[in-house]
Design a protein around this motif. Structure first.
Motif, PDB file in Angstrom:
ATOM      1  N   ASP A 256       0.818  -1.219   0.000  1.00 27.42           N
ATOM      2  CA  ASP A 256       0.000   0.000   0.000  1.00 27.42           C
ATOM      3  C   ASP A 256       0.845   1.260   0.000  1.00 27.42           C
ATOM      4  OD1 ASP A 256      -2.423  -1.458   0.172  1.00 27.42           O
ATOM      5  OD2 ASP A 256      -2.173  -1.657   2.341  1.00 27.42           O
ATOM      6  N   LEU A 257       2.150   1.109   0.222  1.00 29.73           N
ATOM      7  CA  LEU A 257       3.053   2.248   0.306  1.00 29.73           C
ATOM      8  C   LEU A 257       4.023   2.248  -0.865  1.00 29.73           C
ATOM      9  CD1 LEU A 257       4.021   1.982   4.109  1.00 29.73           C
ATOM     10  CD2 LEU A 257       2.176   3.349   3.099  1.00 29.73           C
ATOM     11  N   PHE A 258       4.533   3.427  -1.196  1.00 32.17           N
ATOM     12  CA  PHE A 258       5.623   3.514  -2.163  1.00 32.17           C
ATOM     13  C   PHE A 258       6.480   4.717  -1.816  1.00 32.17           C
ATOM     14  CE2 PHE A 258       2.357   6.207  -4.003  1.00 32.17           C
ATOM     15  CZ  PHE A 258       3.055   7.270  -4.574  1.00 32.17           C
ATOM     16  N   VAL A 259       7.749   4.661  -2.224  1.00 29.14           N
ATOM     17  CA  VAL A 259       8.686   5.755  -2.020  1.00 29.14           C
ATOM     18  C   VAL A 259       8.952   6.404  -3.367  1.00 29.14           C
ATOM     19  CG1 VAL A 259      10.993   6.393  -1.235  1.00 29.14           C
ATOM     20  CG2 VAL A 259       9.718   4.593  -0.038  1.00 29.14           C
ATOM     21  N   ASP A 260       8.689   7.707  -3.475  1.00 24.40           N
ATOM     22  CA  ASP A 260       8.823   8.432  -4.736  1.00 24.40           C
ATOM     23  C   ASP A 260      10.262   8.932  -4.900  1.00 24.40           C
ATOM     24  OD1 ASP A 260       8.030   9.443  -7.141  1.00 24.40           O
ATOM     25  OD2 ASP A 260       6.291  10.512  -6.348  1.00 24.40           O
ATOM     26  N   SER A 261      10.506   9.618  -5.987  1.00 22.45           N
ATOM     27  CA  SER A 261      11.845  10.114  -6.286  1.00 22.45           C
ATOM     28  C   SER A 261      12.320  11.162  -5.290  1.00 22.45           C
ATOM     29  CB  SER A 261      11.883  10.699  -7.702  1.00 22.45           C
ATOM     30  OG  SER A 261      10.918  11.739  -7.838  1.00 22.45           O
ATOM     31  N   ASP A 262      11.372  11.730  -4.518  1.00 21.07           N
ATOM     32  CA  ASP A 262      11.750  12.714  -3.507  1.00 21.07           C
ATOM     33  C   ASP A 262      12.134  12.067  -2.179  1.00 21.07           C
ATOM     34  OD1 ASP A 262       9.283  11.794  -2.744  1.00 21.07           O
ATOM     35  OD2 ASP A 262       8.317  13.752  -2.627  1.00 21.07           O
ATOM     36  N   ARG A 294      15.970  -8.355   3.037  1.00 22.59           N
ATOM     37  CA  ARG A 294      15.663  -9.540   2.230  1.00 22.59           C
ATOM     38  C   ARG A 294      15.024  -9.146   0.905  1.00 22.59           C
ATOM     39  NH1 ARG A 294      13.570 -14.752   5.454  1.00 22.59           N
ATOM     40  NH2 ARG A 294      12.955 -15.149   3.297  1.00 22.59           N
ATOM     41  N   ALA A 295      15.707  -9.496  -0.181  1.00 23.91           N
ATOM     42  CA  ALA A 295      15.219  -9.114  -1.502  1.00 23.91           C
ATOM     43  C   ALA A 295      13.933  -9.838  -1.868  1.00 23.91           C
ATOM     44  CB  ALA A 295      16.291  -9.398  -2.563  1.00 23.91           C
ATOM     45  N   ASP A 296      13.640 -10.969  -1.198  1.00 21.24           N
ATOM     46  CA  ASP A 296      12.442 -11.737  -1.537  1.00 21.24           C
ATOM     47  C   ASP A 296      11.232 -11.328  -0.685  1.00 21.24           C
ATOM     48  OD1 ASP A 296      13.409 -12.690   0.864  1.00 21.24           O
ATOM     49  OD2 ASP A 296      13.011 -14.803   0.412  1.00 21.24           O
ATOM     50  N   SER A 297      11.388 -10.298   0.140  1.00 24.45           N
ATOM     51  CA  SER A 297      10.282  -9.910   1.019  1.00 24.45           C
ATOM     52  C   SER A 297       9.118  -9.318   0.225  1.00 24.45           C
ATOM     53  CB  SER A 297      10.749  -8.882   2.048  1.00 24.45           C
ATOM     54  OG  SER A 297       9.633  -8.368   2.779  1.00 24.45           O
ATOM     55  N   MET A 298       7.919  -9.815   0.533  1.00 22.53           N
ATOM     56  CA  MET A 298       6.696  -9.270  -0.054  1.00 22.53           C
ATOM     57  C   MET A 298       5.927  -8.426   0.979  1.00 22.53           C
ATOM     58  SD  MET A 298       6.834 -10.477  -3.109  1.00 22.53           S
ATOM     59  CE  MET A 298       5.168 -10.243  -3.753  1.00 22.53           C
ATOM     60  N   LEU A 299       6.536  -8.245   2.159  1.00 22.09           N
ATOM     61  CA  LEU A 299       5.835  -7.570   3.249  1.00 22.09           C
ATOM     62  C   LEU A 299       6.224  -6.106   3.390  1.00 22.09           C
ATOM     63  CD1 LEU A 299       6.172 -10.327   6.015  1.00 22.09           C
ATOM     64  CD2 LEU A 299       4.284  -9.967   4.401  1.00 22.09           C
ATOM     65  N   GLY A 300       7.358  -5.729   2.806  1.00 25.72           N
ATOM     66  CA  GLY A 300       7.861  -4.380   3.003  1.00 25.72           C
ATOM     67  C   GLY A 300       7.619  -3.471   1.821  1.00 25.72           C
ATOM     68  N   THR A 301       8.329  -2.350   1.833  1.00 24.20           N
ATOM     69  CA  THR A 301       8.199  -1.330   0.797  1.00 24.20           C
ATOM     70  C   THR A 301       9.581  -0.964   0.281  1.00 24.20           C
ATOM     71  OG1 THR A 301       6.238  -0.411   1.899  1.00 24.20           O
ATOM     72  CG2 THR A 301       7.372   0.998   0.298  1.00 24.20           C
ATOM     73  N   PRO A 302       9.866  -1.148  -1.001  1.00 26.27           N
ATOM     74  CA  PRO A 302      11.171  -0.757  -1.531  1.00 26.27           C
ATOM     75  C   PRO A 302      11.430   0.735  -1.312  1.00 26.27           C
ATOM     76  CG  PRO A 302       9.978  -2.130  -3.106  1.00 26.27           C
ATOM     77  CD  PRO A 302       9.014  -1.789  -2.016  1.00 26.27           C
ATOM     78  N   GLY A 303      12.610   1.057  -0.792  1.00 25.93           N
ATOM     79  CA  GLY A 303      12.980   2.452  -0.576  1.00 25.93           C
ATOM     80  C   GLY A 303      12.639   2.993   0.798  1.00 25.93           C
ATOM     81  N   LEU A 304      12.001   2.176   1.654  1.00 23.16           N
ATOM     82  CA  LEU A 304      11.587   2.671   2.967  1.00 23.16           C
ATOM     83  C   LEU A 304      12.787   3.114   3.801  1.00 23.16           C
ATOM     84  CD1 LEU A 304       9.164   3.160   4.785  1.00 23.16           C
ATOM     85  CD2 LEU A 304       9.369   0.808   5.611  1.00 23.16           C
ATOM     86  N   MET A 305      13.858   2.332   3.787  1.00 27.01           N
ATOM     87  CA  MET A 305      15.049   2.708   4.541  1.00 27.01           C
ATOM     88  C   MET A 305      15.687   3.977   3.971  1.00 27.01           C
ATOM     89  SD  MET A 305      15.725   0.733   7.168  1.00 27.01           S
ATOM     90  CE  MET A 305      17.495   0.837   7.419  1.00 27.01           C
ATOM     91  N   ARG A 306      15.604   4.133   2.670  1.00 23.35           N
ATOM     92  CA  ARG A 306      16.146   5.346   2.050  1.00 23.35           C
ATOM     93  C   ARG A 306      15.398   6.585   2.547  1.00 23.35           C
ATOM     94  NH1 ARG A 306      14.347   6.286  -3.119  1.00 23.35           N
ATOM     95  NH2 ARG A 306      14.125   4.026  -3.336  1.00 23.35           N
TER      96      ARG A 306
END
Length: 485
Positions: A256-262, A294-306
């Motif tokens: 449900d979340l995403f990290v944008d270019s900002d 974990r690259a295989d995680s389906m539970l998280g959001t790419p870029g969240l740590m960034r």
């Protein structure tokens, strides 16, 4: 004494309601007198009312070992556990001290590691930590608070003294059941709440929301808070839904979340993207961001740590806080308190042997039949050996496990856990209990500690395992005002 109390005895253990002479303790006196007027029929009626309330309120938990992971109704015992407020005040101060030192410890580990350089905390313990996240080195969350929510498990010994059994700083659960237990208890015994001053627990959600709001990187707008859940199949999903509803926060999954270019986090809504300021995550570190962990995680959001590293979103508990959620680290907490606060611990640890220490390991291996052996990073009562109730084959298995990976195991004496009256087949019977209060840390303020906590009870006679997933139940915990004692 009516039939409920006539045969009640708990020899050899501290009982929460009765002293050794069979007299009701001061905080339990009103409760014992009140229940003493009930017959079995009335007690059964009240118990049935509690069961109906739990079903109608949809209070459930999930057991992973069940086929299909079927939700079960929350196991609740209607006989509450009373504790006098003056006694709880001492516990509260000890918990505040403990979580303050643990947050300082985590902050130090991800910065200068002074406690390691000064030889107070062993470098090899940190090097072999399963929950130390190198990706978090150099981060400074607001107020240097890493563990915003902590659930510390407490037990009483035979003399009635409280000990800390373990600290839960990753994704501690159970607070919803603490509050829901109170709501059910009020339905079952409304007369007692009208007549006596039992301190409230229903302020937790507002305290948590205030703490989360204070973390927001945007100070000029009302923060948008989201509860990040692994989803409906998680054993604590009921609690995730409950917390979001109580706080008026969004309940989201990673997709449900995403990290944008900002480098900001947004939630997908029917009104379009909406920026998220604070995430109360109930997903383990390893799964929150497949770009980093974990690259295989389906539970998280790419870029969240960034986004977190950029300071555009706050995450509670902060990634990496679990480094202090380790039973080997637990053994060093008194030294951690002394190092950072120059104080002695107000709440003692249970005596512990570290299997990574050669002398300790020899003692543990020679006394497996009398000790409790725990893995460093398991929870829920899994992976333990309870020596007095173990078989020779189980002890042999644990001896092999310890010798293969001594860093992963600690041992403790088998405690004479306190008991509390529990309704079993219409009569009060002593059953062993523990207690999980919840501590909410916030920048520039004292930590908030719940008035009591989640009392878990081992429903099986003689059992010391209180976890609901292994046959345990729960009780309402009453902190009784001193004028009532």
């Amino acid at each position: 004494m009516n039939d409920l109390w006539r045969d009640y005895r708990s020899p050899g253990f501290f009982d929460e309601a009765f002293d050794d002479s069979g007299q009701a303790r001061s905080a339990a006196n009103a409760l014992v007198r009140y229940l003493g007027e009930f017959g079995r029929t009335e007690l059964e009626t009240r118990r049935a009312a509690a069961d109906l309330a739990i079903k109608s309120m949809g209070i459930t938990f999930t057991v992973y070992s069940d086929a299909g992971m079927i939700d079960r109704a929350w196991p609740f015992d209607i006989l509450p556990r009373p504790i006098p407020k003056h006694e709880w005040d001492r516990v509260r101060e000890g918990l505040q001290q403990r979580v303050t030192a643990l947050n300082m410890f985590v902050a130090d580990l991800y910065a200068d590691q002074r406690i390691v350089a000064d030889g107070v905390f062993p470098r090899e313990v940190l090097a072999q930590s399963a929950n130390f996240r190198p990706e978090c080195v150099g981060m400074r969350p607001p107020g240097d608070i890493w563990a915003h929510i902590c659930g510390s498990d407490l037990v009483r010994d035979g003399a009635g003294e409280f000990y800390v059994l373990e600290d839960n700083l990753r994704v501690p659960s159970g607070v919803s059941y603490m509050v829901e237990n109170r709501l059910v208890s009020k339905r079952v015994f409304p007369e007692l709440f009208a007549q006596h001053h039992i301190l409230p627990v229903d302020d937790y959600a507002s305290e948590l929301l205030d703490s989360l709001n204070a973390l927001s990187p945007r100070k000029d707008v009302t923060p948008n808070v989201a509860v990040l859940t692994p989803g409906v199949f998680n054993s604590a999903f009921f609690e995730h839904v409950w917390l979001a509803g109580q706080m008026g926060a969004e309940l989201v999954q990673g997709s449900d979340l995403f990290v944008d270019s900002d480098d900001c986090v947004y939630s997908r809504t029917i009104y379009g993207p909406q920026r998220v300021d604070v995430i109360y995550r109930r997903v383990d570190d390893a799964f929150i961001d497949p770009e980093v962990f974990r690259a295989d995680s389906m539970l998280g959001t790419p870029g969240l740590m960034r986004a977190w590293r950029a300071g555009n979103v706050a995450i509670a508990n902060a990634p990496g806080a679990g480094v202090a959620d380790d039973k080997v680290v637990y053994a060093f907490v008194p030294e951690i308190i002394r190092y950072y606060l120059d104080q002695e611990a107000k709440l003692p640890n249970v005596p512990s042997w570290l299997c990574m220490n050669d002398t300790h390991r020899e003692h543990v291996l020679a006394n497996l039949d009398s000790l409790v052996v725990k893995p460093a990073n398991e929870s829920g009562g899994y992976g333990m050996l309870i020596g007095p109730r173990s078989t020779a084959a189980e002890r042999k298995q644990f001896a092999d496990l310890i010798q293969r990976n001594p860093r992963n195991y600690i041992a403790q004496p088998t405690l004479a856990l306190s008991t509390a009256p529990t309704l079993i087949d219409g009569s009060a019977r002593p059953r062993h209990v523990d207690l999980r209060p919840f501590i909410v840390s916030r920048p520039d303020d004292d930590a908030f500690v719940t008035m009591g906590g989640l009392t878990r009870v081992a429903l099986r006679e003689g059992s010391l395992v209180v976890n609901s997933s292994q046959g345990g139940g729960s009780k309402d915990t009453w902190i009784v005002a001193d004028e009532e004692v």
